[in-house]
Enzyme design. Sequence first.
Site, PDB file in Angstrom:
ATOM      1  N   CYS A   1       0.853  -1.172   0.137  1.00  0.00           N
ATOM      2  CA  CYS A   1       0.004   0.138  -0.207  1.00  0.00           C
ATOM      3  C   CYS A   1       0.894   1.362   0.046  1.00  0.00           C
ATOM      4  CB  CYS A   1      -1.021   0.141   1.093  1.00  0.00           C
ATOM      5  SG  CYS A   1      -0.288   0.015   2.852  1.00  0.00           S
TER       6      CYS A   1
ATOM      7  N   HIS B   1      -2.466   1.266   7.069  1.00  0.00           N
ATOM      8  CA  HIS B   1      -2.775   1.215   5.463  1.00  0.00           C
ATOM      9  C   HIS B   1      -3.157   2.780   4.815  1.00  0.00           C
ATOM     10  CE1 HIS B   1      -4.205  -0.898   1.993  1.00  0.00           C
ATOM     11  NE2 HIS B   1      -5.126  -0.173   1.697  1.00  0.00           N
TER      12      HIS B   1
ATOM     13  N   HIS C   1      -5.768   1.866  -4.403  1.00  0.00           N
ATOM     14  CA  HIS C   1      -4.846   1.335  -3.452  1.00  0.00           C
ATOM     15  C   HIS C   1      -4.675  -0.243  -3.709  1.00  0.00           C
ATOM     16  CE1 HIS C   1      -7.571  -1.296  -0.639  1.00  0.00           C
ATOM     17  NE2 HIS C   1      -8.366  -0.977  -1.913  1.00  0.00           N
TER      18      HIS C   1
END
Length: 360
Positions: free
Chosen positions: A274, A324, A336
């Site tokens: 990520c 994240h 993402h």
Amino acid sequence: MASHRRPKPAGRARVSILTAAAATAVALSSQAGAHADPAPSKDQVKQQVDTLNEQAEVKTEEYNAAVEKEQGLQKQVSQLQDQVARQQAEVSTIQGSLGEIAAEQYRTGGIPQTVQLMLSASPDSFLGQAGAMNQVGSTQADVLKSFKGEQAKLDQQKAEAEQKLAELDSTTQRLQADKEEIQGKLAQARNLLDSLTQKERDELAAAEAKAAADAKAKATGGQSTERASRDAARTDVAVNVPAGSHAAAAIAAAQSKLGTPYSYGAAGPDSFDCSGLMKWAYAQAGVSLPRTSQEQRSAGTNVGTNIASALPGDLIIYNSSASHVALYVGNGQVIHAPHTGAVVRYETATMSPINAIVRP
């Protein structure tokens, strides 16, 4: 002649005990079957897998930070080792000069004590004796002072290099531990998924694909889910993004990687985690971001946690651990790199609790 007596019948008490034991065994067997844990449902498996993926993601960002630290330490150690080598050469040169001075004094009838002191392994002993200082000239004294200073510098550099090497070793061990923990959690997730039928796995994959297609439809101006599914590779810059801006360039870069596989510790161009995707996308826009999602949380202006405040190009940081990060593209959607087994894709921006919205 052999006896043909009939066997003695079992006593009533013995029969009762055997009957009770058999009944107990049957009861225990039926209870064990009744209380055996049922196989988890598809939804339960998905929830457990999601939890494992989130835990793996936390460790992935710790792994990324350790990698970054290891690389920095390796560079520092290399520089220190070069400095030590140069300093050792300088000290050796001064030692050679001391030897030449001592030899010259010996040839010209110099004072033996002076020769002994100048060749001593501890120049401090020489410098600390005023009587000896009176017996040598200023040149010899200057050389000895220089030797003392350069030797002290060498000792300090060696100590610093040893400290950095120890720190590097500790970081490398932590790196290996993080890697093993990540692999363990991912293996658990794979085993859970493998416990499902092929039909159930296909249904989960279809649900993820539909969610990604719907998110893309919203992000790129409202095209239908069916068309988005057929056109998954299309890369349209999000609506309402100033042309030529860093945000537009970063979004276009991220969109060019739609469908690229997730891989923990990866920062492109062929796979991403990520934070690696965010760092790579903004690098294409000429903006340098730090490596981890926790560091990226401080890589710009924090505009709060309300998605209504977000602008295309903002970083959306998720979860209390900031483990994240995703790139906001407008219309309540992000791009993402989700987790192992998935690919770079669109998702609704409110997929998880928002920790911070950051404008680089």
